[in-house]
Design a protein around this motif. Structure first.
Motif, mmCIF file in Angstrom:
data_model
loop_
_atom_site.group_PDB
_atom_site.id
_atom_site.type_symbol
_atom_site.label_atom_id
_atom_site.label_comp_id
_atom_site.label_asym_id
_atom_site.label_seq_id
_atom_site.Cartn_x
_atom_site.Cartn_y
_atom_site.Cartn_z
ATOM 1 N N ILE A 196 0.826 -1.211 0.000
ATOM 2 C CA ILE A 196 0.000 0.000 0.000
ATOM 3 C C ILE A 196 0.859 1.260 0.000
ATOM 4 O O ILE A 196 0.602 2.225 -0.734
ATOM 5 C CB ILE A 196 -0.949 -0.010 1.219
ATOM 6 N N GLN A 197 1.894 1.264 0.820
ATOM 7 C CA GLN A 197 2.742 2.445 0.952
ATOM 8 C C GLN A 197 3.531 2.753 -0.318
ATOM 9 O O GLN A 197 4.027 3.865 -0.489
ATOM 10 C CB GLN A 197 3.680 2.261 2.151
ATOM 11 N N GLN A 198 3.612 1.774 -1.223
ATOM 12 C CA GLN A 198 4.305 1.983 -2.490
ATOM 13 C C GLN A 198 3.331 2.231 -3.640
ATOM 14 O O GLN A 198 3.761 2.433 -4.774
ATOM 15 C CB GLN A 198 5.165 0.754 -2.815
ATOM 16 N N HIS A 199 2.034 2.195 -3.353
ATOM 17 C CA HIS A 199 1.008 2.297 -4.395
ATOM 18 C C HIS A 199 0.538 3.746 -4.508
ATOM 19 O O HIS A 199 -0.052 4.296 -3.576
ATOM 20 C CB HIS A 199 -0.169 1.380 -4.068
ATOM 21 N N ALA A 200 0.760 4.342 -5.647
ATOM 22 C CA ALA A 200 0.426 5.759 -5.832
ATOM 23 C C ALA A 200 -1.071 6.028 -5.773
ATOM 24 O O ALA A 200 -1.487 7.162 -5.504
ATOM 25 C CB ALA A 200 0.989 6.249 -7.172
ATOM 26 N N SER A 201 -1.899 5.011 -6.002
ATOM 27 C CA SER A 201 -3.345 5.222 -6.057
ATOM 28 C C SER A 201 -4.032 5.067 -4.707
ATOM 29 O O SER A 201 -5.250 5.208 -4.616
ATOM 30 C CB SER A 201 -3.978 4.239 -7.061
ATOM 31 N N ILE A 202 -3.255 4.756 -3.651
ATOM 32 C CA ILE A 202 -3.845 4.529 -2.329
ATOM 33 C C ILE A 202 -3.366 5.594 -1.354
ATOM 34 O O ILE A 202 -2.161 5.807 -1.189
ATOM 35 C CB ILE A 202 -3.484 3.134 -1.778
ATOM 36 N N SER A 203 -4.317 6.254 -0.687
ATOM 37 C CA SER A 203 -4.007 7.188 0.399
ATOM 38 C C SER A 203 -4.321 6.483 1.714
ATOM 39 O O SER A 203 -5.464 6.083 1.960
ATOM 40 C CB SER A 203 -4.848 8.462 0.274
ATOM 41 N N LEU A 204 -3.317 6.303 2.542
ATOM 42 C CA LEU A 204 -3.483 5.637 3.829
ATOM 43 C C LEU A 204 -3.779 6.687 4.889
ATOM 44 O O LEU A 204 -2.920 7.507 5.224
ATOM 45 C CB LEU A 204 -2.218 4.854 4.176
ATOM 46 N N LEU A 205 -5.002 6.675 5.396
ATOM 47 C CA LEU A 205 -5.423 7.634 6.414
ATOM 48 C C LEU A 205 -5.424 6.919 7.762
ATOM 49 O O LEU A 205 -6.393 6.258 8.151
ATOM 50 C CB LEU A 205 -6.815 8.179 6.081
ATOM 51 N N ALA A 206 -4.305 7.025 8.466
ATOM 52 C CA ALA A 206 -4.159 6.317 9.738
ATOM 53 C C ALA A 206 -3.133 7.050 10.604
ATOM 54 O O ALA A 206 -2.082 7.470 10.105
ATOM 55 C CB ALA A 206 -3.707 4.885 9.485
ATOM 56 N N PRO A 207 -3.442 7.227 11.894
ATOM 57 C CA PRO A 207 -4.693 6.808 12.559
ATOM 58 C C PRO A 207 -5.837 7.770 12.240
ATOM 59 O O PRO A 207 -5.660 8.979 12.275
ATOM 60 C CB PRO A 207 -4.334 6.848 14.041
ATOM 61 N N GLU A 208 -6.973 7.202 11.924
ATOM 62 C CA GLU A 208 -8.144 7.988 11.565
ATOM 63 C C GLU A 208 -9.380 7.125 11.772
ATOM 64 O O GLU A 208 -9.291 5.891 11.776
ATOM 65 C CB GLU A 208 -8.042 8.427 10.102
ATOM 66 N N GLN A 209 -10.526 7.736 11.966
ATOM 67 C CA GLN A 209 -11.753 6.969 12.132
ATOM 68 C C GLN A 209 -12.947 7.743 11.593
ATOM 69 O O GLN A 209 -12.921 8.972 11.482
ATOM 70 C CB GLN A 209 -11.989 6.592 13.589
ATOM 71 N N VAL A 210 -13.999 6.986 11.256
ATOM 72 C CA VAL A 210 -15.221 7.572 10.724
ATOM 73 C C VAL A 210 -16.113 8.018 11.875
ATOM 74 O O VAL A 210 -16.347 7.258 12.809
ATOM 75 C CB VAL A 210 -15.972 6.555 9.840
ATOM 76 N N LYS A 211 -16.590 9.249 11.801
ATOM 77 C CA LYS A 211 -17.565 9.733 12.773
ATOM 78 C C LYS A 211 -18.975 9.452 12.278
ATOM 79 O O LYS A 211 -19.827 8.949 13.017
ATOM 80 C CB LYS A 211 -17.375 11.228 13.016
ATOM 81 N N GLN A 212 -19.217 9.794 11.021
ATOM 82 C CA GLN A 212 -20.512 9.519 10.406
ATOM 83 C C GLN A 212 -20.369 9.669 8.894
ATOM 84 O O GLN A 212 -19.346 10.139 8.403
ATOM 85 C CB GLN A 212 -21.590 10.466 10.921
#
Length: 390
Positions: free
Chosen positions: A122-138
């Motif tokens: 994932i960290q080498q994939h240009a098409s993926i943004s890793l949002l961490a640490p993060e969580q959904v509120k709604q």
């Protein structure tokens, strides 16, 4: 506000695999995860995690296709070639990789190993943004997109994919109901050092109180699984490692040999199946869609099948010039997986119920069935091939 094709909630094994699989189709992906996995120690002396999985040949192939397999530390995984099952000794049944023309049936490996390998991709994939640490509120499930409110930002996506586990927050927020129940038993995972040299077999013996299982790990190590009623599992969990080793010696088959307990943990057994895998622009995968009795270790393998099915459904749509998020595309994914998952869940429940029934007649019949299975020839091989995903 950043816009993505797909936002995936849950960066565990299934969510991470989904991110790579869909990014490989040329889609722009956001992977949302609350906790980053901890790396293993460089010197390789870190104890094995309690949470391990039996990775099937089909799941191994998927991990290879996604580019994750080279990042898995081969010194921390164990290849197994045989699977033994029995209640009474005369009805011992063994499945062998040679019966399906394979070198092995699968691998035992730590869940964290798989997750970390996928995160490296994932960290080498240009098409993926890793949002961490993060969580959904709604989130708001609209006709043309999903607006997702996170802790630090808001994003939009064509699809919101839930891979956030059995207690899926996204499934609950989407008001997708589940059917299921809690089993009367709990299970205990026990990491042990073994007196017997490395083995290439995983086995399971059934007792009136529930099965006990042996999962080989590298070196003189193994993971034991002990099923029993909840009160007994709670009692065992409260014992010291030395006391638990004595209990294991009294309750496991002699073929286990002497063990030294290194770590332990317990969990309740549940079955859950989402009433729908798709609701508007929300899609469920893995444990968010289904949790299964761990009797045959098929949970993560079913999840990886979900990943492959979703990727194939979207790839077909894109190849035909259709929208990857078209309701018909998502419906084809659900059709492909729901019946297969339900069949496997029902099969595991049937085995569980059969072996917990204490009628002498039922016991005779099930042992007769195991006796016949050992001698079933091509039928036995076909059943093994299906379980391995080949």
């Amino acid at each position: 506000m950043t816009t993505y094709d797909c936002a995936i909630v849950g960066g565990g094994m299934i969510g991470a695999a989904t991110a790579v699989a869909l990014a490989d189709l040329g889609l722009k992906i956001a992977l949302i995860e609350r906790f980053q996995p901890a790396a293993f120690e460089v010197n390789g002396t870190e104890p094995f995690d309690l949470r391990i999985s039996a990775i099937s040949l089909n799941s191994q192939q998927l991990l290879e296709t996604l580019g994750a397999w080279p990042y898995i530390d081969q010194s921390r995984i164990c290849q197994y070639k045989r699977l033994g099952v029995w209640e009474d000794d005369f009805a011992y049944t063994e499945f062998n990789a040679q019966e399906i023309g394979r070198a092995h049936l699968g691998y035992m490996m730590e869940n964290r190993q798989i997750q970390l390998a996928l995160w490296q991709v994932i960290q080498q994939h240009a098409s993926i943004s890793l949002l961490a640490p993060e969580q959904v509120k709604q989130f708001t499930n609209k006709a043309d997109q999903v607006t997702i409110e996170l802790g630090e930002q808001n994003i939009t996506a064509k699809l919101l994919i839930a891979a956030d586990g059995a207690n899926s927050q996204i499934r609950q927020l989407a008001n997708i109901g589940v059917t299921g129940w809690d089993y009367a038993q709990s299970a205990m995972l026990i990491n042990v050092a073994t007196s017997i040299e490395q083995q290439d077999i995983t086995w399971q013996k059934f007792y009136p109180t529930g099965p006990v299982a042996f999962l080989p790990m590298p070196g003189n190590n193994a993971s034991l699984v002990w099923y029993h009623n909840k009160a007994e599992i709670n009692r065992l969990a409260a014992l010291s490692n030395e006391q638990l080793a004595v209990e294991i010696a009294n309750s496991f088959p002699e073929k286990l040999g002497e063990v030294n307990v290194l770590g332990k943990g317990a969990f309740n057994l549940t079955r859950r199946h989402a009433n729908h895998y798709v609701s508007g622009r929300v899609v469920l995968l893995g444990d968010a869609a289904h949790t299964i009795n761990p009797l045959a270790g098929q949970g993560v393998n079913l999840g990886f099948k979900d990943v492959k099915a979703l990727q194939m459904a979207m790839a077909k749509a894109i190849g035909e010039g259709k929208a990857f998020d078209d309701p018909a595309t998502l419906a084809s994914y659900e059709r492909a997986r729901r019946s297969d998952n339900l069949m496997m869940m029902s099969g595991m429940d049937a085995i569980y119920q059969t072996f917990t029934h204490q009628s002498p007649v039922v016991k005779f019949v099930r042992n007769l069935g195991l006796f016949a299975a050992q001698r079933a020839g091509k039928l036995k091989s076909k059943a093994l091939a299906y379980a391995c995903g080949v």
